[in-house]
Design an enzyme around this catalytic site. Structure first.
Site, PDB file in Angstrom:
ATOM      1  N   GLY A  93       0.794  -1.226   0.000  1.00  0.00           N
ATOM      2  CA  GLY A  93       0.000   0.000   0.000  1.00  0.00           C
ATOM      3  C   GLY A  93       0.819   1.265   0.000  1.00  0.00           C
ATOM      4  O   GLY A  93       0.317   2.337  -0.325  1.00  0.00           O
ATOM      5  N   ASP A 253       1.769 -11.272   7.060  1.00  0.00           N
ATOM      6  CA  ASP A 253       2.319 -10.477   5.965  1.00  0.00           C
ATOM      7  C   ASP A 253       3.657  -9.855   6.345  1.00  0.00           C
ATOM      8  O   ASP A 253       4.313  -9.240   5.496  1.00  0.00           O
ATOM      9  CB  ASP A 253       1.335  -9.387   5.529  1.00  0.00           C
ATOM     10  CG  ASP A 253       0.871  -8.519   6.680  1.00  0.00           C
ATOM     11  OD1 ASP A 253       0.206  -9.058   7.587  1.00  0.00           O
ATOM     12  OD2 ASP A 253       1.162  -7.305   6.698  1.00  0.00           O
TER      13      ASP A 253
END
Length: 493
Positions: A93, A253
């Site tokens: 992101g 993650d």
């Protein structure tokens, strides 16, 4: 725009072989990029042109404004369990993989920018980073590298020339990060959650070829892949505990397939030994506490195993589950062996006896609740190995708590082959005297954000050689003065 100076030796297999696993993207244009820190030694080790990169053009590259020749900037897709809850789509992101750099030996490294602007995975965020967290990751990665802990590393930190809204307005910044790869457990979870098993297989094959090529022709290569990653992670987390490190946000993650430490957000080193130590402002239940990190590693590896089940045995899910479960169940034994070997070295033992594990565990029982400085304890233990117990005993609120253990330890040393001076030297080579003390890290970051980089530069220099005692650095040896804390860290997103 593209820079035509061939500074990097790119060979971008992820972009070339894994179409559909990422989104091609460009960084935002930084109005006035400026290099704040440049890791010349790392650049030289990578075979890069340091003089060309430590420049205005280099600042534009590291800010994401200018793609160097051969780069294929992209945002990687991944999912992840965050504090136990699954998010099907996370992805880069606020990061861009510029490409893969081959060093002079042909070894492959990712070059990634963190904080270079919005991507299709930004989920409403601005994709930016600010100076404090960028400098924290730079410092922590270099400290961990010097301590011998596998880690991503910083090649450069740049300011962008803009202000970013983070608890007020802060200087925008980008971190240029080097890693063996940015493949995560969450990368495989992204496609497994969608039941895109051909893509899971393709990604697993890619990861095996890149990180575990010895498995490529094995009949049970996916089970071997699970086992190899488990070994790497067991070793990594054992090293975290040896050093007193708390990652703070062990989401899937943030767990690499390569076994490197990644994403230094709300991380810290413990001062006083406490298995329940938590520094992250968002870890309210202690999920990622210091002593809980091995448990969470096994939990994360179980999530990893779930992505591989249709590959381990495509024809029999029960068989796949049984085989994977056997590997996952081996974690505790493998981790404990690695941790015990490291702890044996930390307490000065060159030989092995069956009762050593009990001796080590008894030590931590004696330390708990005594406000014992973790780093100073092990450093002082080398003096105790030479018969000087006083400093070590003084670290305890109640010195009586450690006396029985010291007696057993001294008796054990009599059965060990090392000469006392050799033993003390060996202990000091694995027990650091300088770590990123929380109060020193905060002092350095506050100064840097105010425009004074001197405390930060000094701390970075101290941490580059953590095992060698140096004159004039006494104030870097001990914990924070009274009144500092309780210490809280933040993700810095």
């Amino acid at each position: 725009m593209t820079n035509h100076d061939p500074t990097f030796n790119f060979d971008n297999t992820y972009a070339r072989e894994l179409e559909g696993f990422y989104v091609p993207w460009q960084g935002a244009t930084a109005p006035a990029p400026k290099i704040v820190l440049f890791n010349r030694k790392l650049a030289d080790d990578l075979g890069l042109n340091s003089d060309a990169l430590n420049s205005a053009d280099g600042a534009a590259i590291f800010a994401g404004s200018m793609a160097p020749e051969g780069a294929t900037p992209l945002a990687q897709a991944y999912a992840g369990h965050q504090f136990g809850g699954f998010s099907e789509q996370l992805g880069d992101g606020r990061a861009l993989l510029l490409g893969e750099v081959l060093d002079n030996h042909g070894t492959r490294f990712d070059l990634q920018l963190k904080g270079s602007g919005r991507t299709p995975f930004s989920r409403g965020g601005d994709g930016k980073a600010v100076l404090g967290p960028v400098l924290r990751e730079y410092l922590m990665g270099e400290a961990m590298h010097a301590l011998g802990v596998p880690t991503t590393r910083a090649l450069a930190a740049v300011t962008t020339g803009e202000e970013v809204a983070r608890d007020g307005m802060k200087p925008g910044a980008v971190l240029a990060r080097i890693a063996s790869s940015h493949l995560r457990v969450g990368t495989l979870q992204f496609f497994a959650a969608r039941k895109e098993w051909d893509k899971v297989r393709k990604l697993a094959d890619y990861a095996i070829d890149r990180h575990y090529p010895e498995l490529a022709s094995a009949d049970d290569k996916y089970l071997g892949f699970l086992s190899a990653v488990l070994d790497q992670q067991a070793s990594l987390v054992a090293k975290w505990l040896h050093a007193g490190f708390v990652h703070g946000v062990m989401n899937t993650d943030n767990m690499t397939i390569s076994g490197e430490t990644i994403d230094y957000g709300p991380c810290a080193f413990v001062d006083a030994y406490d298995p329940k130590a938590v520094f992250s402002s968002i870890d309210r239940d202690g999920r990622y506490a210091f002593g809980n990190q091995p448990v969470i590693t096994q939990w994360n590896l179980t999530r990893f195993a779930e992505t591989l089940l249709p590959l381990i045995d495509p024809d029999d899910s029960d068989s796949a589950i049984r085989l994977a479960t056997n590997v996952i169940n081996s974690f505790v034994g493998r981790y404990t062996d690695i941790w015990t070997i490291g702890m044996r070295t930390k307490i000065g033992l060159a030989s092995s006896e069956d009762d050593d594990a009990a001796l080590i565990n008894d030590l931590f029982t004696a330390m708990e609740g005594q406000n014992v400085d973790y780093t100073l304890f092990f450093r002082s233990l080398a003096d105790a190995a030479l018969g000087q117990d006083g400093k070590l005993v003084s670290l305890f609120d109640d010195g009586e708590k450690i006396l029985a253990w010291l007696k057993l330890w001294h008796e054990r040393l009599l059965r060990d082959p090392l000469d006392p001076n050799e033993r003390a030297k060996a202990m000091n080579s694995v027990n650091p005297i300088y770590i990123p003390r929380n109060h020193r890290v905060e002092e350095a970051l506050v100064g840097a954000e105010a425009g004074d980089m001197a405390p930060y530069a000094k701390l970075l220099d101290v941490l580059a050689d953590p095992f060698t005692k140096r004159d004039g650095l006494e104030t870097y040896e001990g914990p924070a003065p009274d009144g500092f804390g309780p210490y809280k860290t933040f993700c810095g997103t």
